[in-house]
Scaffold this active site. Structure first.
Site, PDB file in Angstrom:
ATOM      1  N   TYR A 100       0.811  -1.134   0.043  1.00  0.00           N
ATOM      2  CA  TYR A 100       0.211   0.047  -0.098  1.00  0.00           C
ATOM      3  C   TYR A 100       0.833   1.163  -0.002  1.00  0.00           C
ATOM      4  CZ  TYR A 100       1.055   0.755   4.828  1.00  0.00           C
ATOM      5  OH  TYR A 100       1.783   1.227   5.832  1.00  0.00           O
ATOM      6  N   ARG A 155       7.866   3.771  -4.814  1.00  0.00           N
ATOM      7  CA  ARG A 155       7.910   2.970  -3.759  1.00  0.00           C
ATOM      8  C   ARG A 155       7.072   1.581  -3.858  1.00  0.00           C
ATOM      9  NH1 ARG A 155       7.920   5.381   2.199  1.00  0.00           N
ATOM     10  NH2 ARG A 155       5.630   5.616   1.519  1.00  0.00           N
ATOM     11  N   LYS A 175       6.455  -1.934   1.720  1.00  0.00           N
ATOM     12  CA  LYS A 175       5.158  -1.348   2.629  1.00  0.00           C
ATOM     13  C   LYS A 175       4.095  -2.355   2.485  1.00  0.00           C
ATOM     14  CE  LYS A 175       3.476   3.312   3.151  1.00  0.00           C
ATOM     15  NZ  LYS A 175       3.511   3.329   4.389  1.00  0.00           N
ATOM     16  N   GLU A 233      13.391   2.612  13.729  1.00  0.00           N
ATOM     17  CA  GLU A 233      12.367   3.764  13.182  1.00  0.00           C
ATOM     18  C   GLU A 233      11.213   3.669  14.230  1.00  0.00           C
ATOM     19  OE1 GLU A 233      10.207   2.804   9.355  1.00  0.00           O
ATOM     20  OE2 GLU A 233      10.393   0.589   9.814  1.00  0.00           O
ATOM     21  N   LEU A 266      11.451   0.814   6.656  1.00  0.00           N
ATOM     22  CA  LEU A 266      10.979   1.686   5.400  1.00  0.00           C
ATOM     23  C   LEU A 266      11.619   2.737   5.063  1.00  0.00           C
ATOM     24  CD1 LEU A 266       8.196   1.014   3.581  1.00  0.00           C
ATOM     25  CD2 LEU A 266       7.297   3.295   4.683  1.00  0.00           C
TER      26      LEU A 266
END
Ligand code: PMP
Length: 279
Positions: free
Chosen positions: A31, A50, A145, A177, A201
């Site tokens: 997504y 991406r 993702k 992260e 990511l």
């Protein structure tokens, strides 16, 4: 409201899926969330690129080209007469088929995208937010993702229950992260953040921040920092499509410096606003 579904535009009430759908049953999909300011996309190319990288990484063939998707996403804003601030959510799954782990043959991806209004959180951006630290229990391919967000959901919920905005994730003390954002530490005028390996990511706002730092002559070092470094940090901030460049002022209840957003964070916030044409 009109949604994009399989390269067509339909009313959102008419979007429906069979219960045997690979996104629903396996989380077998990827997504994107793309920001819209005053009816215009921000970092659109970065997000679309991406999406194609994520799809390729899970061997998912998207039924359109990069250019065709960009055209459809622009049309989506037009069809909704979008003039305000918002975000577009897009997901692509391996399609509808009888439940079986093995990829179905001859099935096309299910892809939809829709736009939602979203106001900027000016209070958070001005004052900064509190976060907690949390073990990073995710898998080895965090650069994808993917729709499988359960560890992220659990970490974010833990944060919420402690009145925190986000969870800083770490593997044995090494900060990767946050649950839905990238995180940075500033020390002696240098920005430190985890390198773009498979463990994080590769944020579109992170890419932009790297560019801003270069333009502003602020050293940007892609080197992971440790939980132990946080207490001596000069500044801490996070970035994401929906959070922008957001100051962090407390971690696990301890304030960073004087508890006020730092000057490098402020300069990056300004650069972001210029970049997004919202200053
Ligand atoms: N890391 C994770 C785990 C995320 O979910 C997000 C938000 N999509 C980010 C980082 C930030 O990425 P971006 O700047 O592209 O929104």
């Amino acid at each position: 409201p009109v949604v994009l579904s399989q390269s067509k535009f339909i009313h959102r009430d008419n979007l429906s899926y069979p219960f045997e759908e690979r996104g629903l049953q396996f989380g077998d999909g990827v997504y994107e969330v793309i920001r819209v300011y005053r009816g215009t996309y921000h970092l659109l190319k970065e997000h679309v690129d991406r999406l194609f990288r994520s799809a390729e990484a899970i061997k998912l063939a998207l039924p359109f080209t990069n250019e065709q998707l960009i055209a459809s996403l622009l049309e989506l804003l037009k069809r909704n007469d979008m003039k305000t601030d918002g975000k577009v959510y897009l997901q692509a799954t391996r399609g509808s088929a009888p439940r079986d782990h093995v990829f179905p043959k001859g099935v096309v991806a299910n892809v939809y995208a829709y736009v939602q209004n979203l106001d900027r959180n000016l209070v958070n951006l001005q004052q900064g937010v509190s976060v907690l630290t949390h073990e990073d229990i995710r898998w080895e391919y965090c650069f994808i993702k993917s729709l499988n967000l359960l560890p992220n959901v659990l970490a974010k919920q833990t944060a919420k229950e402690k009145n925190c905005y986000e969870a800083i994730l770490h593997k044995d003390g090494k900060v990767t992260e946050c649950s839905s954002s990238n995180v940075y530490l500033v020390k002696d005028g240098t920005i430190y953040t985890h390198p773009t390996t498979k463990q994080i990511l590769h944020g579109c706002v992170r890419m932009a921040v790297e560019r801003f730092a270069k333009d502003l002559d602020i050293p940007f070092v892609e080197e992971a920092f440790m939980l132990d470094d946080i207490q001596d940090a000069d500044e801490l901030f996070l970035t994401s499509t929906t959070s922008e460049v957001l100051p962090i002022i407390t971690v696990d209840g301890e304030t960073i410096r004087d508890g006020k957003p730092g000057s490098i964070t402020r300069r990056l916030q300004k650069a972001y606003e210029m970049d997004a044409n919202i200053s």
